[in-house]
Design an enzyme around this catalytic site. Sequence first.
Site, PDB file in Angstrom:
ATOM      1  N   LYS A  45       0.816  -1.186   0.000  1.00 54.11           N
ATOM      2  CA  LYS A  45       0.000   0.000   0.000  1.00 54.11           C
ATOM      3  C   LYS A  45       0.866   1.258   0.000  1.00 54.11           C
ATOM      4  O   LYS A  45       0.376   2.358  -0.194  1.00 54.11           O
ATOM      5  CB  LYS A  45      -0.903   0.032   1.253  1.00 54.11           C
ATOM      6  CG  LYS A  45      -1.717  -1.235   1.468  1.00 54.11           C
ATOM      7  CD  LYS A  45      -2.546  -1.060   2.777  1.00 54.11           C
ATOM      8  CE  LYS A  45      -3.345  -2.289   3.091  1.00 54.11           C
ATOM      9  NZ  LYS A  45      -2.589  -3.363   3.768  1.00 54.11           N
ATOM     10  N   GLU A 101       7.287   2.626  -6.525  1.00 53.86           N
ATOM     11  CA  GLU A 101       7.517   2.192  -5.141  1.00 53.86           C
ATOM     12  C   GLU A 101       7.590   3.399  -4.217  1.00 53.86           C
ATOM     13  O   GLU A 101       7.899   4.511  -4.669  1.00 53.86           O
ATOM     14  CB  GLU A 101       8.852   1.432  -5.065  1.00 53.86           C
ATOM     15  CG  GLU A 101       8.728  -0.042  -4.828  1.00 53.86           C
ATOM     16  CD  GLU A 101       8.293  -0.427  -3.418  1.00 53.86           C
ATOM     17  OE1 GLU A 101       7.400   0.213  -2.844  1.00 53.86           O
ATOM     18  OE2 GLU A 101       8.844  -1.397  -2.894  1.00 53.86           O
ATOM     19  N   ASP A 105      15.016   0.338   0.149  1.00 57.98           N
ATOM     20  CA  ASP A 105      15.838   0.190   1.349  1.00 57.98           C
ATOM     21  C   ASP A 105      16.932  -0.830   1.046  1.00 57.98           C
ATOM     22  O   ASP A 105      18.001  -0.472   0.549  1.00 57.98           O
ATOM     23  CB  ASP A 105      14.907  -0.228   2.506  1.00 57.98           C
ATOM     24  CG  ASP A 105      15.619  -0.347   3.825  1.00 57.98           C
ATOM     25  OD1 ASP A 105      16.823  -0.056   3.885  1.00 57.98           O
ATOM     26  OD2 ASP A 105      14.985  -0.737   4.822  1.00 57.98           O
ATOM     27  N   PHE A 154      14.084   5.659   9.771  1.00 56.45           N
ATOM     28  CA  PHE A 154      12.770   5.096   9.477  1.00 56.45           C
ATOM     29  C   PHE A 154      11.764   6.225   9.312  1.00 56.45           C
ATOM     30  O   PHE A 154      11.528   7.006  10.223  1.00 56.45           O
ATOM     31  CB  PHE A 154      12.314   4.112  10.566  1.00 56.45           C
ATOM     32  CG  PHE A 154      11.179   3.274  10.086  1.00 56.45           C
ATOM     33  CD1 PHE A 154      11.401   2.193   9.243  1.00 56.45           C
ATOM     34  CD2 PHE A 154       9.876   3.601  10.407  1.00 56.45           C
ATOM     35  CE1 PHE A 154      10.343   1.447   8.741  1.00 56.45           C
ATOM     36  CE2 PHE A 154       8.812   2.856   9.917  1.00 56.45           C
ATOM     37  CZ  PHE A 154       9.057   1.780   9.082  1.00 56.45           C
TER      38      PHE A 154
HETATM   39  P1  IMP Z   1      13.419  -3.209   0.433  1.00 53.26           P
HETATM   40  O1  IMP Z   1      12.984  -4.501  -0.191  1.00 53.26           O
HETATM   41  O2  IMP Z   1      14.290  -3.459   1.650  1.00 53.26           O
HETATM   42  O3  IMP Z   1      14.047  -2.239  -0.528  1.00 53.26           O
HETATM   43  O4  IMP Z   1      12.150  -2.598   1.116  1.00 53.26           O
HETATM   44  C1  IMP Z   1      11.271  -1.834   0.493  1.00 53.26           C
HETATM   45  C2  IMP Z   1      10.006  -1.754   1.318  1.00 53.26           C
HETATM   46  O5  IMP Z   1      10.259  -1.657   2.712  1.00 53.26           O
HETATM   47  C3  IMP Z   1       9.306  -0.476   0.974  1.00 53.26           C
HETATM   48  O6  IMP Z   1       8.411  -0.669  -0.079  1.00 53.26           O
HETATM   49  C4  IMP Z   1       8.606  -0.113   2.268  1.00 53.26           C
HETATM   50  O7  IMP Z   1       7.330  -0.703   2.299  1.00 53.26           O
HETATM   51  C5  IMP Z   1       9.441  -0.699   3.348  1.00 53.26           C
HETATM   52  N1  IMP Z   1      10.306   0.318   3.994  1.00 53.26           N
HETATM   53  C6  IMP Z   1      11.648   0.442   3.916  1.00 53.26           C
HETATM   54  N2  IMP Z   1      12.093   1.492   4.622  1.00 53.26           N
HETATM   55  C7  IMP Z   1      10.997   2.059   5.162  1.00 53.26           C
HETATM   56  C8  IMP Z   1      10.809   3.237   5.993  1.00 53.26           C
HETATM   57  O8  IMP Z   1      11.725   3.972   6.389  1.00 53.26           O
HETATM   58  N3  IMP Z   1       9.518   3.492   6.326  1.00 53.26           N
HETATM   59  C9  IMP Z   1       8.465   2.745   5.936  1.00 53.26           C
HETATM   60  N4  IMP Z   1       8.601   1.667   5.151  1.00 53.26           N
HETATM   61  C10 IMP Z   1       9.854   1.318   4.773  1.00 53.26           C
HETATM   62 MG    MG Z   2       6.291  -0.930   0.140  1.00 51.20          MG
END
Ligand code: IMP
Ligand code: MG
Length: 186
Positions: A45, A101, A105, A154
């Site tokens: 979402k 997206e 992260d 975060f």
């Molecule tokens: P990745 O697979 O680690 O790149 O994570 C991506 C997903 O993690 C994003 O689509 C977010 O839903 C969640 N995410 C990563 N960092 C944050 C943050 O600082 N706040 C909220 N959601 C996060």
């Molecule tokens: Mg996400």
Amino acid sequence: MYNLDNDIEKILFSQDVLKKRCKELGEELSEIYKDSCPIVTGVLKGASVFFADLVRELKCDLVFDFITVSSYGLKTTSSGVINMRKDFDNDITGKDILIVEDIVDSGFTLKYLKNLLYERKANSVRTVALLNKYECHPRELDTDFYGFKIENEFVVGYGLDYAGRYRNLPYVGILKRSVYEKKDEK
Ligand code: IMP
Ligand code: MG
């Protein structure tokens, strides 16, 4: 009434700043897709608010899709295991895909999606993320386009959540550590 603003350490990007950046990204992406009709795909979402603003800045022909993937659960660090919980409605074969997206992260989510879409014989796959935690992933897992680089903090708001909450804040801000530190230990 619960005051969400009180849980925010610092506002990083205001409504005005977010709007302006969406417009710039929209111009750049409209030019790229001027001769194709991409499937612009929001990752639910978290990307919903950014998606809604970005698509209204895209002047090209396009169709919408939405998918749901999850890797976080209720915590603030990625589990690294990606689950697809709602798949594409469109047939991907031969199509140009733009994945929208909220934030990159670890980069695992975008890597997973790109691999999946090329396996399904997409013609092209590009990714645009509102936020880029650029120090948290290797360069090869980076997004093609992004709104802003951020430090490893975060953040919530403008679609981004902590345990499902704070998505409705109109800005992006750093969540106070005191809000999640106790809960994450469980
Ligand atoms: P990745 O697979 O680690 O790149 O994570 C991506 C997903 O993690 C994003 O689509 C977010 O839903 C969640 N995410 C990563 N960092 C944050 C943050 O600082 N706040 C909220 N959601 C996060
Ligand atoms: Mg996400």
